[in-house]
Design a protein around this motif. Structure first.
Motif, mmCIF file in Angstrom:
data_model
loop_
_atom_site.group_PDB
_atom_site.id
_atom_site.type_symbol
_atom_site.label_atom_id
_atom_site.label_comp_id
_atom_site.label_asym_id
_atom_site.label_seq_id
_atom_site.Cartn_x
_atom_site.Cartn_y
_atom_site.Cartn_z
ATOM 1 N N LEU A 329 0.808 -1.228 0.000
ATOM 2 C CA LEU A 329 0.000 0.000 0.000
ATOM 3 C C LEU A 329 0.838 1.273 0.000
ATOM 4 O O LEU A 329 0.557 2.207 -0.759
ATOM 5 N N PRO A 330 1.859 1.368 0.867
ATOM 6 C CA PRO A 330 2.610 2.623 0.955
ATOM 7 C C PRO A 330 3.231 3.057 -0.368
ATOM 8 O O PRO A 330 3.338 4.248 -0.643
ATOM 9 N N GLU A 331 3.624 2.102 -1.194
ATOM 10 C CA GLU A 331 4.244 2.408 -2.480
ATOM 11 C C GLU A 331 3.335 3.280 -3.338
ATOM 12 O O GLU A 331 3.803 4.196 -4.022
ATOM 13 N N ALA A 332 2.034 2.997 -3.309
ATOM 14 C CA ALA A 332 1.078 3.795 -4.083
ATOM 15 C C ALA A 332 0.709 5.077 -3.344
ATOM 16 O O ALA A 332 0.669 6.163 -3.934
ATOM 17 N N ALA A 333 0.452 4.955 -2.042
ATOM 18 C CA ALA A 333 -0.009 6.104 -1.256
ATOM 19 C C ALA A 333 1.001 7.245 -1.257
ATOM 20 O O ALA A 333 0.640 8.423 -1.184
ATOM 21 N N ALA A 334 2.289 6.914 -1.354
ATOM 22 C CA ALA A 334 3.335 7.941 -1.329
ATOM 23 C C ALA A 334 3.203 8.923 -2.493
ATOM 24 O O ALA A 334 3.699 10.053 -2.414
ATOM 25 N N TYR A 335 2.532 8.522 -3.551
ATOM 26 C CA TYR A 335 2.370 9.393 -4.721
ATOM 27 C C TYR A 335 1.090 10.220 -4.665
ATOM 28 O O TYR A 335 0.735 10.879 -5.640
ATOM 29 N N GLY A 336 0.386 10.173 -3.554
ATOM 30 C CA GLY A 336 -0.792 11.017 -3.397
ATOM 31 C C GLY A 336 -2.010 10.505 -4.113
ATOM 32 O O GLY A 336 -2.807 11.298 -4.640
ATOM 33 N N ILE A 337 -2.168 9.169 -4.164
ATOM 34 C CA ILE A 337 -3.379 8.583 -4.754
ATOM 35 C C ILE A 337 -4.067 7.703 -3.714
ATOM 36 O O ILE A 337 -3.402 7.060 -2.894
ATOM 37 N N PRO A 338 -5.402 7.686 -3.709
ATOM 38 C CA PRO A 338 -6.113 6.838 -2.745
ATOM 39 C C PRO A 338 -5.921 5.368 -3.073
ATOM 40 O O PRO A 338 -5.686 5.003 -4.234
ATOM 41 N N VAL A 339 -6.014 4.525 -2.047
ATOM 42 C CA VAL A 339 -5.803 3.086 -2.237
ATOM 43 C C VAL A 339 -7.063 2.317 -1.842
ATOM 44 O O VAL A 339 -7.710 2.619 -0.845
ATOM 45 N N VAL A 340 -7.404 1.320 -2.655
ATOM 46 C CA VAL A 340 -8.546 0.444 -2.401
ATOM 47 C C VAL A 340 -7.990 -0.969 -2.230
ATOM 48 O O VAL A 340 -7.088 -1.380 -2.965
ATOM 49 N N PHE A 341 -8.514 -1.710 -1.259
ATOM 50 C CA PHE A 341 -7.958 -3.041 -0.975
ATOM 51 C C PHE A 341 -9.021 -3.947 -0.371
ATOM 52 O O PHE A 341 -10.041 -3.487 0.144
ATOM 53 N N LYS A 384 -9.102 13.249 -4.916
ATOM 54 C CA LYS A 384 -7.900 14.042 -4.678
ATOM 55 C C LYS A 384 -7.660 14.255 -3.186
ATOM 56 O O LYS A 384 -6.521 14.215 -2.708
ATOM 57 N N THR A 385 -8.731 14.475 -2.450
ATOM 58 C CA THR A 385 -8.592 14.661 -0.995
ATOM 59 C C THR A 385 -8.073 13.384 -0.339
ATOM 60 O O THR A 385 -7.171 13.423 0.508
ATOM 61 N N ALA A 386 -8.626 12.249 -0.736
ATOM 62 C CA ALA A 386 -8.178 10.965 -0.178
ATOM 63 C C ALA A 386 -6.709 10.721 -0.511
ATOM 64 O O ALA A 386 -5.940 10.217 0.318
ATOM 65 N N GLY A 387 -6.299 11.089 -1.721
ATOM 66 C CA GLY A 387 -4.902 10.929 -2.116
ATOM 67 C C GLY A 387 -3.963 11.780 -1.279
ATOM 68 O O GLY A 387 -2.887 11.335 -0.880
ATOM 69 N N GLU A 388 -4.385 13.001 -1.014
ATOM 70 C CA GLU A 388 -3.566 13.890 -0.176
ATOM 71 C C GLU A 388 -3.442 13.345 1.242
ATOM 72 O O GLU A 388 -2.368 13.400 1.855
ATOM 73 N N ILE A 389 -4.537 12.817 1.765
ATOM 74 C CA ILE A 389 -4.515 12.219 3.114
ATOM 75 C C ILE A 389 -3.541 11.040 3.148
ATOM 76 O O ILE A 389 -2.741 10.896 4.079
#
Length: 413
Positions: A329-341, A384-389
């Motif tokens: 998860l962190p690999e994707a989240a670091a780029y400011g995109i929301p993650v679904v799992f 976008k807000t979720a990605g920033e979070i």
């Protein structure tokens, strides 16, 4: 309990040899360990201090990697020995240039553990996350070698903390120091009488934030994406790919999919091409300056590129949650995109945290997954807000590597 553990190791090895008759992965697991201790004793010869890192697989390697590289920078004289339990880690990282030697971990018998530790006589041993191999722990302890576990998460349900878990707890007492990810883990250890512990967080966060600051350009990806909203399917399994297929069926041509499956063998890639045939899939390794304008699926059919491709995507679905457990998860989240799992995420602190603060979305079924992803695709502000979070969460939890390196310096000086 000792005899029971030795019996478990014997039957585990026997089962792996049996599975090797049918499974290519099991076959690699077995063949990679043939005469392995003798090979290591023959090849690992040095007068310089050895720091031995052991990782289960690729995900754990990504947690150990920033520490390896920081230690090499801080202590240039050390030599790194890196071992893996799984072919998934070894096959991808066997040529890792920051390690002098990379091997499978020989099966955890008393004889293997004793011979290997006596030959290596490492200056420090670092186990990443959950790799508790008790014969190795005993052998390292008997040789008075400092032994550190990093990025560990403990849970009350684990055998260490049960009324019948005394034999396992005794082994934990032999470990020199624990770097854990959260306060609960530290409390569990202290309640068991183990006080050599520090809450450091997840070393992987340092790695993914550093990667996110070095964006590489891929003109072909830009050509493929154009003005579409691009979903990343990261480390997906067939069940995840079925879900993402349904997402595409229920969205417009303005939505595309960058699919990076967990398994990239030819058979699986062919099955993906057939599954997504209605969307004219193109393979990453076959990309050129001309992209079929009707193609809505890009299949990343090689290892090692996904983290560099996330900057082009707008949200990520991380695979494994309907099976073995979610992947990175962190690999994707670091780029400011929301993650679904998927639902099998409770062993991953970052997944729980991101879900609670609004940077990640846990789903329990294909139907719910399609609904959640469709909602994010149709709601730019929420996405976008979720990605920033998500990105802020990763940034705020960096720093674990420096804590580990500082403590390691005490053992190496």
């Amino acid at each position: 309990m000792t005899w029971f553990y030795q019996l478990f190791i014997y039957f585990y090895s026997f089962g792996a040899h049996l599975a090797a008759l049918f499974s290519p992965k099991a076959r690699r697991w077995v063949s990679g360990r043939k005469q392995l201790v003798a090979r290591i004793k023959r090849e690992v010869v040095t007068s310089q201090p050895i720091v031995w890192f052991h990782c289960a697989s690729l995900g754990e390697f990504e947690q150990g990697r920033p520490v390896i590289e920081a230690l090499k920078n801080e202590f240039p004289a050390i030599k790194i020995l890196l071992t893996f339990f799984s072919p998934s880690g070894y096959e991808v990282r066997k040529n890792y240039d920051q390690a002098e030697w990379v091997y499978y971990l020989p099966i955890d018998t008393k004889k293997n553990a004793r011979e290997l530790v006596e030959h290596l006589h490492p200056a420090l041993v670092v186990f990443v996350k959950y790799e508790f191999w008790f014969n190795y722990i005993d052998a390292i302890y008997l040789k008075k070698v400092p032994m550190v576990f990093l990025s560990v998460i403990f849970r009350p349900s684990q055998h260490f903390f049960q009324w019948w878990g005394g034999w396992f707890r005794k082994r934990l007492h032999k470990i020199t120091f624990f770097f854990v990810q959260d306060e609960l883990s530290a409390k569990l250890l202290k309640k068991a009488g183990i006080h050599q512990v520090e809450v450091a967080g997840d070393t992987r966060f340092d790695r993914v934030m550093a990667l996110s600051e070095k964006v590489r350009k891929f003109p072909q990806i830009e050509l493929f994406k154009q003005n579409a909203t691009l979903i990343a399917g990261g480390s997906t399994w067939p069940v995840d790919e079925d879900l993402l297929l349904e997402v595409l069926k229920n969205t417009s041509r303005d939505v595309k999919l960058l699919l990076a499956p967990h398994l990239v063998d030819d058979n699986h890639i062919v099955s993906i091409q057939k599954k997504f045939s209605a969307f004219n899939p193109v393979l990453f390794t076959n990309m050129s300056d001309v992209i079929d304008e009707n193609s809505r699926v890009l299949v990343v059919n090689t290892i090692g590129f996904l983290s560099q491709l996330y900057p082009y995507t707008d949200l990520a679905y991380i695979g494994g949650g309907f099976g073995v457990g979610i992947h990175n998860l962190p690999e994707a989240a670091a780029y400011g995109i929301p993650v679904v799992f998927g639902p099998n995420h409770l062993r991953f602190k970052e997944a729980i945290d991101l879900k609670n603060i609004g940077g990640g979305y846990a789903i329990s079924s294909e139907k719910e997954g399609v609904e959640v992803i469709s909602n994010l695709l149709n709601n730019d502000n929420e996405r976008k807000t979720a990605g920033e979070i998500a990105q802020n969460y990763i940034r705020q939890h960096t720093g674990a590597t420096s804590k580990v390196v500082k403590k390691a310096g005490v053992f190496l000086s």
